[in-house]
Design a protein around this motif. Structure first.
Motif, PDB file in Angstrom:
ATOM      1  N   UNK A   1     -32.229  22.268 143.343  1.00  0.00           N
ATOM      2  CA  UNK A   1     -31.732  21.290 144.308  1.00  0.00           C
ATOM      3  C   UNK A   1     -32.800  20.256 144.629  1.00  0.00           C
ATOM      4  N   UNK A   2     -34.034  20.703 144.833  1.00  0.00           N
ATOM      5  CA  UNK A   2     -35.104  19.768 145.167  1.00  0.00           C
ATOM      6  C   UNK A   2     -35.413  18.836 143.999  1.00  0.00           C
ATOM      7  N   UNK A   3     -35.370  19.347 142.780  1.00  0.00           N
ATOM      8  CA  UNK A   3     -35.570  18.485 141.611  1.00  0.00           C
ATOM      9  C   UNK A   3     -34.493  17.411 141.540  1.00  0.00           C
ATOM     10  N   UNK A   4     -33.256  17.824 141.810  1.00  0.00           N
ATOM     11  CA  UNK A   4     -32.124  16.893 141.782  1.00  0.00           C
ATOM     12  C   UNK A   4     -32.308  15.797 142.827  1.00  0.00           C
ATOM     13  N   UNK A   5     -32.636  16.204 144.056  1.00  0.00           N
ATOM     14  CA  UNK A   5     -32.763  15.216 145.135  1.00  0.00           C
ATOM     15  C   UNK A   5     -33.957  14.293 144.918  1.00  0.00           C
ATOM     16  N   UNK A   6     -35.025  14.814 144.343  1.00  0.00           N
ATOM     17  CA  UNK A   6     -36.179  13.948 144.075  1.00  0.00           C
ATOM     18  C   UNK A   6     -35.807  12.831 143.113  1.00  0.00           C
TER      19      UNK A   6
ATOM     20  N   UNK B   1     -27.533  14.292 153.187  1.00  0.00           N
ATOM     21  CA  UNK B   1     -26.623  15.159 153.940  1.00  0.00           C
ATOM     22  C   UNK B   1     -27.176  16.571 154.080  1.00  0.00           C
ATOM     23  N   UNK B   2     -26.445  17.416 154.779  1.00  0.00           N
ATOM     24  CA  UNK B   2     -26.882  18.774 155.052  1.00  0.00           C
ATOM     25  C   UNK B   2     -26.269  19.817 154.153  1.00  0.00           C
ATOM     26  N   UNK B   3     -26.463  21.072 154.542  1.00  0.00           N
ATOM     27  CA  UNK B   3     -26.009  22.220 153.771  1.00  0.00           C
ATOM     28  C   UNK B   3     -24.489  22.244 153.618  1.00  0.00           C
ATOM     29  N   UNK B   4     -24.048  22.569 152.405  1.00  0.00           N
ATOM     30  CA  UNK B   4     -22.627  22.756 152.113  1.00  0.00           C
ATOM     31  C   UNK B   4     -21.798  21.513 152.373  1.00  0.00           C
ATOM     32  N   UNK B   5     -22.409  20.360 152.239  1.00  0.00           N
ATOM     33  CA  UNK B   5     -21.712  19.087 152.411  1.00  0.00           C
ATOM     34  C   UNK B   5     -21.901  18.231 151.173  1.00  0.00           C
ATOM     35  N   UNK B   6     -21.340  17.036 151.222  1.00  0.00           N
ATOM     36  CA  UNK B   6     -21.521  16.072 150.145  1.00  0.00           C
ATOM     37  C   UNK B   6     -21.855  14.731 150.777  1.00  0.00           C
ATOM     38  N   UNK B   7     -22.054  13.734 149.952  1.00  0.00           N
ATOM     39  CA  UNK B   7     -22.367  12.407 150.488  1.00  0.00           C
ATOM     40  C   UNK B   7     -21.245  11.889 151.387  1.00  0.00           C
TER      41      UNK B   7
ATOM     42  N   UNK C   1     -27.899  -3.119 157.143  1.00  0.00           N
ATOM     43  CA  UNK C   1     -28.752  -2.360 156.236  1.00  0.00           C
ATOM     44  C   UNK C   1     -28.028  -2.054 154.919  1.00  0.00           C
ATOM     45  N   UNK C   2     -28.775  -2.074 153.825  1.00  0.00           N
ATOM     46  CA  UNK C   2     -28.263  -1.558 152.560  1.00  0.00           C
ATOM     47  C   UNK C   2     -28.458  -0.045 152.588  1.00  0.00           C
ATOM     48  N   UNK C   3     -27.485   0.713 152.059  1.00  0.00           N
ATOM     49  CA  UNK C   3     -27.523   2.172 152.180  1.00  0.00           C
ATOM     50  C   UNK C   3     -27.369   2.821 150.812  1.00  0.00           C
ATOM     51  N   UNK C   4     -28.201   3.816 150.553  1.00  0.00           N
ATOM     52  CA  UNK C   4     -28.117   4.613 149.330  1.00  0.00           C
ATOM     53  C   UNK C   4     -27.939   6.063 149.761  1.00  0.00           C
ATOM     54  N   UNK C   5     -26.748   6.604 149.545  1.00  0.00           N
ATOM     55  CA  UNK C   5     -26.437   7.973 149.964  1.00  0.00           C
ATOM     56  C   UNK C   5     -26.536   8.897 148.768  1.00  0.00           C
ATOM     57  N   UNK C   6     -27.397   9.910 148.852  1.00  0.00           N
ATOM     58  CA  UNK C   6     -27.534  10.852 147.749  1.00  0.00           C
ATOM     59  C   UNK C   6     -26.543  12.005 147.922  1.00  0.00           C
ATOM     60  N   UNK C   7     -26.226  12.666 146.812  1.00  0.00           N
ATOM     61  CA  UNK C   7     -25.206  13.713 146.796  1.00  0.00           C
ATOM     62  C   UNK C   7     -25.707  14.866 145.927  1.00  0.00           C
ATOM     63  N   UNK C   8     -25.746  16.058 146.486  1.00  0.00           N
ATOM     64  CA  UNK C   8     -26.331  17.178 145.754  1.00  0.00           C
ATOM     65  C   UNK C   8     -25.683  18.493 146.162  1.00  0.00           C
ATOM     66  N   UNK C   9     -25.655  19.436 145.253  1.00  0.00           N
ATOM     67  CA  UNK C   9     -25.100  20.756 145.520  1.00  0.00           C
ATOM     68  C   UNK C   9     -26.117  21.607 146.270  1.00  0.00           C
ATOM     69  N   UNK C  10     -25.624  22.449 147.186  1.00  0.00           N
ATOM     70  CA  UNK C  10     -26.518  23.307 147.961  1.00  0.00           C
ATOM     71  C   UNK C  10     -26.085  24.773 147.950  1.00  0.00           C
TER      72      UNK C  10
ATOM     73  N   UNK D   1     -18.696  20.374 146.383  1.00  0.00           N
ATOM     74  CA  UNK D   1     -19.641  19.260 146.367  1.00  0.00           C
ATOM     75  C   UNK D   1     -20.519  19.341 145.126  1.00  0.00           C
ATOM     76  N   UNK D   2     -20.771  18.229 144.495  1.00  0.00           N
ATOM     77  CA  UNK D   2     -21.591  18.237 143.299  1.00  0.00           C
ATOM     78  C   UNK D   2     -22.493  17.015 143.280  1.00  0.00           C
ATOM     79  N   UNK D   3     -23.506  17.097 142.453  1.00  0.00           N
ATOM     80  CA  UNK D   3     -24.444  15.999 142.364  1.00  0.00           C
ATOM     81  C   UNK D   3     -23.802  14.811 141.664  1.00  0.00           C
ATOM     82  N   UNK D   4     -24.149  13.634 142.094  1.00  0.00           N
ATOM     83  CA  UNK D   4     -23.656  12.412 141.471  1.00  0.00           C
ATOM     84  C   UNK D   4     -24.719  11.346 141.613  1.00  0.00           C
ATOM     85  N   UNK D   5     -24.612  10.316 140.801  1.00  0.00           N
ATOM     86  CA  UNK D   5     -25.570   9.238 140.884  1.00  0.00           C
ATOM     87  C   UNK D   5     -25.374   8.484 142.192  1.00  0.00           C
ATOM     88  N   UNK D   6     -26.456   8.231 142.927  1.00  0.00           N
ATOM     89  CA  UNK D   6     -26.327   7.500 144.181  1.00  0.00           C
ATOM     90  C   UNK D   6     -25.960   6.046 143.938  1.00  0.00           C
TER      91      UNK D   6
END
Length: 244
Positions: free
Chosen positions: A74-79, A36-42, A57-66, A18-23
């Motif tokens: 990780x917190x900087x990325x998600x912010x 999403x949670x630990x060790x997962x992806x969007x 609803x319109x949905x924006x799913x974020x994706x980040x490495x954990x 799993x890696x970070x990507x633009x939402x």
């Protein structure tokens, strides 16, 4: 490997790729941010995303490495990703599964959203007081592999959930009560296999509901999605039993 350790390994390591990507931001006045949670992806939130979109609803799913990343990174990325999701014209709602709830708590603590713009906030199976399973695994080599993010999920003062300010906004909490044979010896209270019902709660919660669902299945459960949608639309869960 013993079944108990196999399950925990899977829970902690999960999708290592799993890696970070633009939402993906939908141009709509109201947006639901999914975390999403630990060790997962969007991709882990696809079912809930579909259910929310079908509900209008319109949905924006974020994706980040954990896994194997620094907690602050990780917190900087998600912010940054959540900032890109914030609706400019209407309300922004938030739904976080497990660690995702802590990600949302961190963002709202760092970047409070105007009360006129902040919609509803839902945490599902979030270890707000830490995870009992993480406590039992803290001296295991897998926690070393998992890195700072995994280690932040233990209970006590070092827990990420206990280091964050108590939410000063209303929150709806969904907890699971379907325990796991592999981890039941770690608990003496109701739990979803990874997080106890008590740990999922926060002092400022506006509403709470416990459903017979496991931690992992929560993401795909139709009843969980239905309750989340009910809370987004009405500001409370359905306690009549009509959605279950």
């Amino acid at each position: 490997m013993k079944p108990k350790h196999s399950l925990i390994t899977l829970s902690l390591l999960g999708l290592l790729t799993a890696c970070s990507s633009q939402p993906e931001v939908t141009d709509n006045s109201d947006v639901v941010v999914l975390a999403h949670g630990l060790a997962r992806s969007s991709n882990a939130m696809w079912k809930m995303k579909d259910n929310l979109e079908q509900a209008g609803f319109a949905v924006c799913t974020i994706d980040y490495s954990t896994i194997g990343v620094a907690l602050d990174d990780m917190l900087d990325d998600t912010r940054q990703q959540i900032k890109g999701c914030i609706s400019r014209g209407g309300r922004t709602h938030f739904i976080g599964h497990s660690l995702g709830g802590l990600v949302i708590r961190d963002y709202l603590a760092q970047h409070p959203v105007d009360t006129q713009q902040l919609g509803k906030v839902i945490f599902m199976g979030t270890p707000n007081q830490g995870s009992e399973v993480a406590d039992h695994m803290q001296d295991n080599f897998l926690m070393g592999i998992g890195g700072e993010v995994s280690q932040s999920l233990i209970s006590g003062e070092r827990s990420l959930g206990n280091q964050l300010p108590v939410p000063d906004y209303p929150v709806g909490i969904i907890a699971g009560t379907k325990s796991s044979f592999a981890t039941k010896s770690y608990f003496d209270v109701a739990n979803d296999g990874l997080v106890s019902v008590d740990s999922a709660k926060v002092a400022s919660m506006d509403d709470f509901i416990a459903l017979k669902v496991s931690h992992t299945a929560m993401r795909y459960s139709q009843s969980v999605s239905d309750q989340a949608i009910h809370y987004l639309k009405h500001g409370q869960f359905d306690h009549t039993g009509s959605l279950r």
